[in-house]
Design a protein around this motif. Structure first.
Motif, short mmCIF file in Angstrom:
data_model
loop_
_atom_site.label_atom_id
_atom_site.label_comp_id
_atom_site.label_asym_id
_atom_site.label_seq_id
_atom_site.Cartn_x
_atom_site.Cartn_y
_atom_site.Cartn_z
N SER A 61 2.75 14.33 2.91
CA SER A 61 1.96 14.47 4.05
C SER A 61 0.50 13.72 3.95
CB SER A 61 1.92 16.02 4.58
OG SER A 61 3.13 16.54 4.84
N VAL A 62 0.18 14.02 2.70
CA VAL A 62 -0.97 13.22 2.41
C VAL A 62 -1.10 11.82 2.35
CG1 VAL A 62 -3.07 13.08 0.89
CG2 VAL A 62 -2.40 15.18 1.23
N VAL A 63 0.03 11.33 1.77
CA VAL A 63 0.31 9.97 1.86
C VAL A 63 0.38 9.11 3.27
CG1 VAL A 63 2.39 8.04 1.34
CG2 VAL A 63 1.50 9.82 -0.37
N LEU A 64 1.31 10.05 4.26
CA LEU A 64 1.19 9.58 5.65
C LEU A 64 0.18 9.60 6.40
CD1 LEU A 64 4.67 11.46 6.50
CD2 LEU A 64 4.12 9.06 6.28
N ALA A 65 -0.77 10.48 5.88
CA ALA A 65 -2.02 10.62 6.62
C ALA A 65 -3.12 9.34 6.28
CB ALA A 65 -2.96 11.97 6.56
N ALA A 66 -2.88 9.18 4.83
CA ALA A 66 -3.64 7.94 4.24
C ALA A 66 -3.25 6.19 4.77
CB ALA A 66 -3.81 8.21 2.97
N LEU A 67 -1.88 6.27 5.15
CA LEU A 67 -1.29 4.97 4.93
C LEU A 67 -2.17 3.91 5.66
CD1 LEU A 67 1.03 2.84 4.22
CD2 LEU A 67 1.89 3.88 6.68
N ARG A 88 0.76 -1.25 0.03
CA ARG A 88 -0.04 -0.06 0.11
C ARG A 88 0.91 1.16 -0.10
NH1 ARG A 88 -4.68 2.53 0.64
NH2 ARG A 88 -4.70 4.40 2.08
N ALA A 89 1.97 1.18 0.80
CA ALA A 89 2.95 2.43 0.87
C ALA A 89 3.36 2.71 -0.48
CB ALA A 89 3.85 2.23 2.04
N ARG A 90 3.92 1.64 -1.10
CA ARG A 90 4.54 1.74 -2.52
C ARG A 90 3.43 2.29 -3.53
NH1 ARG A 90 6.51 -3.31 -1.92
NH2 ARG A 90 8.35 -3.44 -0.78
N GLY A 91 2.34 1.78 -3.28
CA GLY A 91 1.12 2.12 -4.14
C GLY A 91 0.88 3.85 -4.28
N LEU A 92 0.81 4.25 -2.76
CA LEU A 92 0.38 5.57 -2.57
C LEU A 92 1.44 6.58 -2.92
CD1 LEU A 92 -1.07 5.39 0.97
CD2 LEU A 92 -2.18 6.15 -0.85
N LEU A 93 2.92 5.91 -2.78
CA LEU A 93 4.14 6.80 -3.46
C LEU A 93 3.82 7.00 -4.90
CD1 LEU A 93 7.05 5.59 -1.27
CD2 LEU A 93 5.99 7.63 -0.86
#
Ligand SMILES: Nc1ncnc2c1ncn2[C@@H]1O[C@H](COP(=O)(O)OP(=O)(O)OP(=O)(O)O)[C@@H](O)[C@H]1O
Length: 238
Positions: A147-153, A117-122
């Motif tokens: 910051s949005v990626v970190l909030a959504a992880l 999921r982290a890779r996908g968000l990045l």
């Protein structure tokens, strides 16, 4: 809008005082599962302070602030666990890379199998190529996107995005829209603070307007759209 039973974000009579300054004087907000509410208002209206209370960063002076059934005052850890928060400023460690930020967040929350999921968000936020570069040299927009990626992880029940579009390019805005839509689809409640009314009404179903620390209106997003919406918004700010 009256108090709703079962609202995921439930704020009533919120007051936050710093010394002699009433940053928030009286704010009531309810956001149900699957809803996104925009917070609009002039500089200093109390938007970020309201967000900080919900994120557990600033304590309320009085009033109620409940996220996912947890009172921020009496159940701070459970409240924080249910929230994903993109602060308006700061929050990133200059010497750490995006991947290290994600690792830390995953460890603190004891997430398992978070890497895909982290890779996908990045990738979604066009940060894949800089995943292992320290954030010190990031542009403002890159920092906002991370910051949005970190909030959504961790797929939080409550997503709090403070100025997520500030300085962000159109593809970053689209990615943020997708994160909000995904959160709504899985039943999260979303609160977006922004000065960009046209983007707020695209991604949110309702808009709350704050003035001088007081919520002066909550209306449907349609009501705040286009030229008529601009006029309605100005009238509320006057
Ligand atoms: N830590 C603090 N100490 C003293 N005053 C504060 C503090 N934080 C906020 N304030 C004051 O509270 C008021 C509301 O600030 P806040 O940042 O919540 O507004 P905002 O609506 O988010 O503004 P902007 O759109 O400019 O970001 C302002 O008058 C601000 O100066």
């Amino acid at each position: 809008m009256g108090s709703r039973v079962g609202a995921v974000i439930d704020v009533a009579g919120l007051q936050v005082r710093f010394g002699t300054v009433d940053a928030v004087a009286c704010v009531d907000l309810q956001v149900e599962a699957g809803q996104a509410l925009a917070l609009l208002g002039r500089n200093g209206a109390g938007k970020s302070t309201t967000m900080r209370v919900l994120a557990g960063v600033v304590p309320p002076t009085s009033g109620r602030a409940v996220v996912a059934g947890h009172d921020v005052r009496t159940e701070p850890l459970l409240a924080k666990r249910s929230v994903g928060y993109c602060p308006d400023v700061g929050g990133l460690v200059p010497r750490a890379t995006p991947w290290e930020h994600l690792q830390l967040s995953a460890r603190l929350r004891r997430l398992e199998g978070w890497e895909p999921r982290a890779r996908g968000l990045l990738e979604q936020f066009d940060l894949g190529d800089v995943a292992h570069r320290v954030t010190a040299g990031f542009s403002h927009g890159m920092g906002r996107r991370l910051s949005v990626v970190l909030a959504a992880l961790h797929e939080p029940e409550v997503l709090l995005l403070d100025e997520p579009f500030d300085g962000v390019d159109p593809l970053g805005v689209e990615a943020t829209f997708a994160v909000v839509e995904d959160a709504r689809a899985r039943g999260a409640a979303v609160l977006v603070s922004t000065h960009l009314r046209d983007l707020a009404v695209q991604v949110c179903s309702e808009v709350a307007v704050l003035r001088g620390g007081v919520r002066v209106a909550t209306v449907s997003a349609d009501h705040m759209a286009g030229d008529e919406g601009a006029r309605a918004y100005r009238a509320l700010l006057a």
